[in-house]
Write a protein that holds these residues in place. Structure first.
Motif, PDB file in Angstrom:
ATOM      1  N   GLU A   1       0.844  -1.197  -0.046  1.00  0.00           N
ATOM      2  CA  GLU A   1      -0.016   0.073  -0.002  1.00  0.00           C
ATOM      3  C   GLU A   1       0.986   1.288   0.101  1.00  0.00           C
ATOM      4  O   GLU A   1       1.850   1.360   0.606  1.00  0.00           O
ATOM      5  N   VAL A   2       0.474   2.219  -0.857  1.00  0.00           N
ATOM      6  CA  VAL A   2       1.030   3.665  -0.797  1.00  0.00           C
ATOM      7  C   VAL A   2       0.569   4.354   0.363  1.00  0.00           C
ATOM      8  O   VAL A   2      -0.469   4.583   0.421  1.00  0.00           O
ATOM      9  N   ILE A   3       1.513   4.853   1.119  1.00  0.00           N
ATOM     10  CA  ILE A   3       1.066   5.744   2.101  1.00  0.00           C
ATOM     11  C   ILE A   3       0.936   7.158   1.798  1.00  0.00           C
ATOM     12  O   ILE A   3      -0.149   7.784   1.940  1.00  0.00           O
ATOM     13  N   ARG A   4       1.665   7.522   0.828  1.00  0.00           N
ATOM     14  CA  ARG A   4       1.691   9.068   0.178  1.00  0.00           C
ATOM     15  C   ARG A   4       2.701   8.943  -0.858  1.00  0.00           C
ATOM     16  O   ARG A   4       3.593   7.999  -0.775  1.00  0.00           O
ATOM     17  N   TYR A   5       2.835  10.044  -1.497  1.00  0.00           N
ATOM     18  CA  TYR A   5       4.205  10.235  -2.313  1.00  0.00           C
ATOM     19  C   TYR A   5       5.001  11.121  -1.831  1.00  0.00           C
ATOM     20  O   TYR A   5       4.583  12.335  -1.463  1.00  0.00           O
ATOM     21  N   LEU A   6       6.245  11.057  -1.711  1.00  0.00           N
ATOM     22  CA  LEU A   6       7.544  11.815  -1.152  1.00  0.00           C
ATOM     23  C   LEU A   6       7.686  12.620  -2.576  1.00  0.00           C
ATOM     24  O   LEU A   6       7.767  12.288  -3.554  1.00  0.00           O
ATOM     25  N   LYS A   7       7.822  13.994  -1.992  1.00  0.00           N
ATOM     26  CA  LYS A   7       8.013  14.916  -3.178  1.00  0.00           C
ATOM     27  C   LYS A   7       9.651  15.315  -3.099  1.00  0.00           C
ATOM     28  O   LYS A   7      10.450  14.972  -2.288  1.00  0.00           O
ATOM     29  N   SER A   8      10.175  15.849  -4.206  1.00  0.00           N
ATOM     30  CA  SER A   8      11.590  15.999  -4.199  1.00  0.00           C
ATOM     31  C   SER A   8      11.924  17.396  -3.278  1.00  0.00           C
ATOM     32  O   SER A   8      11.070  18.093  -2.997  1.00  0.00           O
ATOM     33  N   GLY A   9      13.032  16.798  -2.575  1.00  0.00           N
ATOM     34  CA  GLY A   9      13.575  17.711  -1.458  1.00  0.00           C
ATOM     35  C   GLY A   9      13.301  17.491  -0.179  1.00  0.00           C
ATOM     36  O   GLY A   9      13.786  17.970   0.746  1.00  0.00           O
ATOM     37  N   GLU A  10      12.294  16.579   0.002  1.00  0.00           N
ATOM     38  CA  GLU A  10      11.818  16.098   1.335  1.00  0.00           C
ATOM     39  C   GLU A  10      13.190  15.193   1.998  1.00  0.00           C
ATOM     40  O   GLU A  10      13.855  14.466   1.180  1.00  0.00           O
ATOM     41  N   GLN A  11      13.375  15.387   3.139  1.00  0.00           N
ATOM     42  CA  GLN A  11      14.434  14.843   3.919  1.00  0.00           C
ATOM     43  C   GLN A  11      13.778  13.775   4.725  1.00  0.00           C
ATOM     44  O   GLN A  11      12.923  13.516   5.508  1.00  0.00           O
ATOM     45  N   LEU A  12      14.620  12.681   4.869  1.00  0.00           N
ATOM     46  CA  LEU A  12      14.437  11.313   5.428  1.00  0.00           C
ATOM     47  C   LEU A  12      15.525  10.605   6.357  1.00  0.00           C
ATOM     48  O   LEU A  12      16.605  10.898   5.966  1.00  0.00           O
ATOM     49  N   VAL A  13      15.159  10.022   7.485  1.00  0.00           N
ATOM     50  CA  VAL A  13      16.116   9.336   8.206  1.00  0.00           C
ATOM     51  C   VAL A  13      16.085   7.804   7.811  1.00  0.00           C
ATOM     52  O   VAL A  13      14.686   7.227   7.953  1.00  0.00           O
ATOM     53  N   VAL A  14      17.099   7.409   7.589  1.00  0.00           N
ATOM     54  CA  VAL A  14      17.079   5.691   7.321  1.00  0.00           C
ATOM     55  C   VAL A  14      17.204   4.899   8.503  1.00  0.00           C
ATOM     56  O   VAL A  14      18.015   5.397   9.509  1.00  0.00           O
ATOM     57  N   LEU A  15      16.193   4.135   8.718  1.00  0.00           N
ATOM     58  CA  LEU A  15      16.012   3.410  10.112  1.00  0.00           C
ATOM     59  C   LEU A  15      16.778   2.109   9.641  1.00  0.00           C
ATOM     60  O   LEU A  15      17.321   1.513  10.706  1.00  0.00           O
ATOM     61  N   SER A  16      16.559   1.259   8.521  1.00  0.00           N
ATOM     62  CA  SER A  16      17.080   0.131   8.166  1.00  0.00           C
ATOM     63  C   SER A  16      17.217   0.031   6.740  1.00  0.00           C
ATOM     64  O   SER A  16      16.721   0.838   5.895  1.00  0.00           O
ATOM     65  N   GLU A  17      18.111  -0.978   6.501  1.00  0.00           N
ATOM     66  CA  GLU A  17      18.031  -1.429   4.843  1.00  0.00           C
ATOM     67  C   GLU A  17      17.750  -3.116   4.881  1.00  0.00           C
ATOM     68  O   GLU A  17      18.705  -3.716   4.792  1.00  0.00           O
TER      69      GLU A  17
END
Length: 342
Positions: A47-63
């Motif tokens: 399921e798609v929660i939403r679409y992330l836009k260009s420039g948004e910052q994300l913190v990586v929790l795991s890979e």
């Protein structure tokens, strides 16, 4: 000999992975390069929660694998995003976050040293932003993780705690029970404040607490289960300041106009101002070129957050209450006027 060679190869390949836990304490950040799906599982069929836009910052929790990152978005939502370089920058240690944390720790060393032994302890219940001041617009030091323990130093208002983390850094965190559980000791009561900025932050903090609340056109004005755009704005002001705005967007627009501070250029707006929009006619500016906006009908309202962003709700498909950038989007072309309701 062949068996020995295979063992050596496996050890060599796994060696870099063994170092990952040692780096876990350092924030790892990526930036969205191109609009990409934000999903609830690491799969293109999820399921798609939403679409992330260009420039948004994300913190990586795991890979979880070579194709996906588990990430935390700026609104506190966790999910999965493609690790393809087509969509995001390479994951790097967030040096800026550590620098901010270090500066904050130095600046607050005196306050930390004098903190009372009777201060409350707080346990982080869900990952939450740790900020430099009690505002959703303040710089983020880092994200506090579930299970972390902090010392609660004070409560500047009903929506924030001033806390010190285990590293000695002092900052601010939402006081909502969904993020922090506090027990023991005493906390300085919320400080009173009647300034315009204090009122604005109260409205925005209440509004942000409703992120994700489902959309329903013509929603019940006495309920917080669903919102349409004007019901959401009205509820934010009611809960924050006990100010009751008109029930619909056109009435709210007249309310702002009657205060005499309406502005037709959104770039002149202040954080917390209301933004009013006309009906959708297309994505390009040319779709609205022949419109007399001084006479156009208001069909949508939101709360301006600053930096070209609006806090609002407009459809079931969009996921309910959310934030969006209006710059270069149909929102910018549809903007009629805005101003303070205070």
């Amino acid at each position: 000999m062949k068996k020995t060679w295979l063992v050596m190869l496996v050890v060599t390949l796994l060696a870099p992975l063994a170092a990952i836990p040692d780096q876990a304490a350092a924030a790892t950040q990526i930036e969205v390069k191109e609009t990409v799906s934000f999903r609830d599982k690491p799969s293109t069929s999820s399921e798609v929660i939403r679409y992330l836009k260009s420039g948004e910052q994300l913190v990586v929790l795991s890979e979880p694998n070579s194709y996906w990152y588990e990430v935390l978005a700026d609104d506190g939502t966790s999910g999965y995003v493609s690790s393809s370089s087509q969509y995001i920058t390479a994951a790097v240690a967030d040096e800026d976050a550590r620098a901010v944390a270090s500066a904050s720790a130095n600046a607050s060393s005196n306050a930390s040293a004098s903190a009372s032994a009777s201060s409350k302890k707080g346990e982080i219940v869900a990952s939450v932003a740790f900020r430099t001041s009690p505002s959703t617009g303040a710089s983020r030091i880092r994200y506090l993780s579930r299970g972390e323990t902090v010392t609660v130093l004070s409560q500047p208002n009903s929506y924030w705690y001033q806390v010190r983390d285990s590293r000695g850094t002092t900052g601010y965190v939402s006081s909502q029970s969904q993020y922090i559980r506090v027990s023991g000791g005493t906390v300085a009561p919320p400080t009173s404040g009647s300034s315009q900025s204090s009122k604005v932050e109260k409205v925005i903090n209440v509004g942000m607490s409703f992120l994700g609340t489902p959309y329903q056109y013509g929603s019940n004005r006495n309920s917080t289960r669903y919102f349409d755009c004007s019901a959401f704005v009205r509820r934010a002001f009611q809960n924050a300041l006990n100010v009751t705005l008109p029930a619909d967007s056109r009435g709210q627009g007249n309310y702002v106009k009657n205060k005499g501070n309406a502005k037709s250029n959104w770039r002149q707006l202040q954080r917390g101002d209301l933004m009013f929009f006309m009906s959708y006619r297309g994505t390009s500016a040319s779709s609205y070129s022949g419109v007399n906006k001084s006479k156009a009908t208001i069909t949508h309202v939101g709360i301006y957050l600053g930096d070209g962003k609006v806090l609002h709700t407009y459809s079931k498909e969009s996921g309910g209450v959310r934030t969006d950038s209006i710059v270069g989007k149909h929102w910018e072309h549809r903007f009629l006027f805005g101003g303070s309701a205070l």
